[in-house]
Design a protein around this motif. Sequence first.
Motif, PDB file in Angstrom:
ATOM      1  N   ARG A 841       0.823  -1.136  -0.027  1.00 52.24           N
ATOM      2  CA  ARG A 841      -0.020  -0.048   0.054  1.00 52.24           C
ATOM      3  C   ARG A 841       0.789   1.246   0.051  1.00 52.24           C
ATOM      4  O   ARG A 841       0.546   2.284  -0.648  1.00 52.24           O
ATOM      5  N   ARG A 842       2.057   1.345   0.966  1.00 45.03           N
ATOM      6  CA  ARG A 842       2.866   2.323   0.829  1.00 45.03           C
ATOM      7  C   ARG A 842       3.481   2.676  -0.630  1.00 45.03           C
ATOM      8  O   ARG A 842       3.567   3.818  -1.155  1.00 45.03           O
ATOM      9  N   GLU A 845       1.014   4.500  -2.628  1.00 42.73           N
ATOM     10  CA  GLU A 845       0.883   5.523  -2.108  1.00 42.73           C
ATOM     11  C   GLU A 845       2.016   6.526  -2.955  1.00 42.73           C
ATOM     12  O   GLU A 845       1.626   7.798  -3.474  1.00 42.73           O
ATOM     13  N   ASP A 848       1.369   7.008  -6.593  1.00 44.13           N
ATOM     14  CA  ASP A 848       0.380   8.259  -6.928  1.00 44.13           C
ATOM     15  C   ASP A 848       0.878   9.650  -6.583  1.00 44.13           C
ATOM     16  O   ASP A 848       0.651  10.259  -7.476  1.00 44.13           O
ATOM     17  N   GLU A 849       1.745   9.472  -5.617  1.00 40.75           N
ATOM     18  CA  GLU A 849       2.339  10.687  -5.441  1.00 40.75           C
ATOM     19  C   GLU A 849       3.320  11.363  -6.505  1.00 40.75           C
ATOM     20  O   GLU A 849       3.291  12.587  -6.947  1.00 40.75           O
TER      21      GLU A 849
END
Length: 874
Positions: A841-842, A845, A848-849
């Motif tokens: 999940r990290r 993220e 996406d960033e």
Amino acid sequence: MAHRHDAVPTLNKLRLPLALTRLGLLAEQVLRCFWPLMSIIMVVLAALMLGLQDHASVELVWGGGIVAVIGALVALLMGARGLHWPTRMDALTRLDASLPGRPIQALIDSQAIGHDDPDSAALWRAHQARMAQRAATARAARPDLRIARRDPFALRYVAMLALAVALLFGSLWRVGSVAEMTPGTAQAAAGPSWEGWIEPPRHTGLPTLYLSDITGAALETPEGSRVILRFYGEVGALTLAETVSGRIGEVPSASEPSQEFTIARSGELRIDGPGGRTWDVAVIPDAAPRVSVAAPPEAEAAGQMSLPFTAEDDYGIAAGTARISLDLAAVDRRYGLSGEPEPREAIFLPLPMPISGDRAQFTEKLIEDFSQHPWANLPVTFELQVEDDAGQKGDAAPFSATLPGRRFFDPMAAAVIEMRRDLLWSRENAPRIAQVLRAVSYRPDDVFRSETAYLRLRFLLRRLERMDEIGLGDPQVEELAQAMWDLAILLEEGDLGDALERLRRAQERLSEAMKNGASDQEIAELMQELRRATDDYMRQLSRQAQNGENGADQPQQGQNSMQMSQNDLQRMMDRIQELMEQGRMAEAQQALEELQQLMENMRVTQGQGGGQSQGQQSMDDLAETLRNQQGLSDQAFRDLQEQFNPDAQAGENQNNQGRNGGQGRGQSHEGQNPGQQQGQNQGQGQGQNEGQQQGQGQQPGGENGQGGDQAGTLADRQRALRQELNRQQGNLPGAGTPEGDAARDALDRAGRAMDGAEDSLRRDDLAEAIDQQSEAMEALREGLRALGEAMAQEQQQGRPGQGQAEGDQRAQNRDPLGRDTGTNGSIGSEENLLQGEDVYRRARELLDEIRRRSGEGERPDVELDYLKRLLERF
């Protein structure tokens, strides 16, 4: 309040909204009262437009007409009774209700009390002025046309659907045919008429032609179309004349009321008589399908053949076959091939067809492994044939080439494979094969590096000679051929020396490719070969360490030793590939030389001061199981993609550059068979570059050590992974603690999800399998987190007073990402990152960033270029 009539001039501006609102109220009343009548009319009109009256008896048509008229009259009377004509006041009320505060009612009202009070009168006038302003903004109120309560079964929609179907597939001209069923028109109905259709063959996908709708005299239709004609009225009034069928022999009469025939050639189609027509028919021939070999067959390193071919047809290819036969005239008839070969049937293979999309023209690849076939690496002839839905066949010109198979570079392995070929060529070669093998193995110390291989050869020779004496049958030949193949694989894969030689050869080929400016695809393939050779060499090193066979040529551990992990080697190879993709060949060459020196000076030892605990070993095993499950899920997803996009090859799509995508880039998930981890875990140790290095243990899953690449179908690999999870569950620490029990519960859920994924894979339900695999991965992550907490709890209970000091020390040695930087000169950390936050999940993220920032055009160009490179890589 009292009403006043002097407010009407104030409402003159609302005449248009008021009129529209009144019309809306009228529409509501008409729809609510007359929807049954409209439904009956739509149903009757749809039936007439579809020509149902032409297929029913006169009595049935008259009965249905009477019922429809009675129903329409009843609906009309009931609707007229319930109709309420909207008045102007009704419109004002509806329009006023659509405005906030009901301003129209305020304008109509008059002041009832306080009209003598000047202040009260002024307030009333101000209120009316405000209401007048609000009323001036009025718009026509929308009518409420919902009648679901009056029509709970939605019969009006059924009638509308029937009318829509009639408008699409019927004709208004058919309505007039009902008039022919009246008594006064019986004589007129007896007049001659006709109707006809032309139905193209089903495989063309073309629509049926209605001859009455064709305006011109010219008509084009595919070959094999069927003509259907119907003549009505007096027999003989209408006759047929045609030259398109080419019928001979017994032909029906030209005045036959029902005519059916097939169009075979161009010609004239004519109907003589009242209302007759003439058409000049041009036949569109159905061309035979065509197929050709697009390029010579290619072979992968493991021997798998890939034969590209191109096929096309005017309407689409239905199926195809490939016939592979031995080209005896092109065989070099020497040595073991000098005798007559034993008769063997040609190889027939179905050609792969596109799963979706147009089959009129496509390019596909015939992929098959013929490494163990008797004709492997011998001249053969490829004959391709395709067939369309009409039964027409098209043959490609015979294509002569060598049947690709696995190549063996070890001289002894090549000799065994050649003798195997001679045995399969003719069993009469058995005495010569025994003599040759005894001759080449006369001095085993100079030929064999493994005692096992020599013993297997001796056993094979004795069995060959014994079977030759009693007579070689087909089962004996197949058994000997399989034994010789296994021996050649053992000799080719070999031991540590062979693995090092393959590694050097892979490095040299990659170095030459960089110097000669090879293409990106060639460099990617050579880089993948280097990864496989490195993994093989690491396995051989670990196997030697496990068996205590550290040779004298390996350097001993010194004070300047440097620990490296398997991930460090992987990062070095990723860095080399990244430099090559960026065109920095000089730096890539230097990094490749450093990698070569590291691999040649490497040494693997086992259990030197700091072996893993049972808990850490369980964490590593579960982490490897999670990676293997992720690999299976990725492969299932790529297979699912290929079902809908057959042109995208698995792992080679530019949009699939994950762990094993992008022309061989990245780390392969399928690099290990889950069933082989037990041997790996037992043989895991440390390796050294003039010191120590983390290695991989022996993998007894196969002699070639290729792991999961040869593990069979996805369902079989999923079962092997489930069995490995069962073994790991029996070795979990922390029994009886809440954290340990939570880890066991999570692994039980993962096991059930794996069983479901295996069942879905065996049913070819890839979508369901991917969902089950996702549940299994999530449960594995939960089990890893719970197991990490259990281990931390045990450590605190076993060594009280040390947790705070160790935590402070480790906190000082953290890198910017929060990982341990390592100790004793090690590069990187062996810390398991799966213990804490969900790293997947990290990772999402972070990705996406990166995407968000790359879309911000105001950022500096240098930063945008850097973000773009990150997106291209990950």
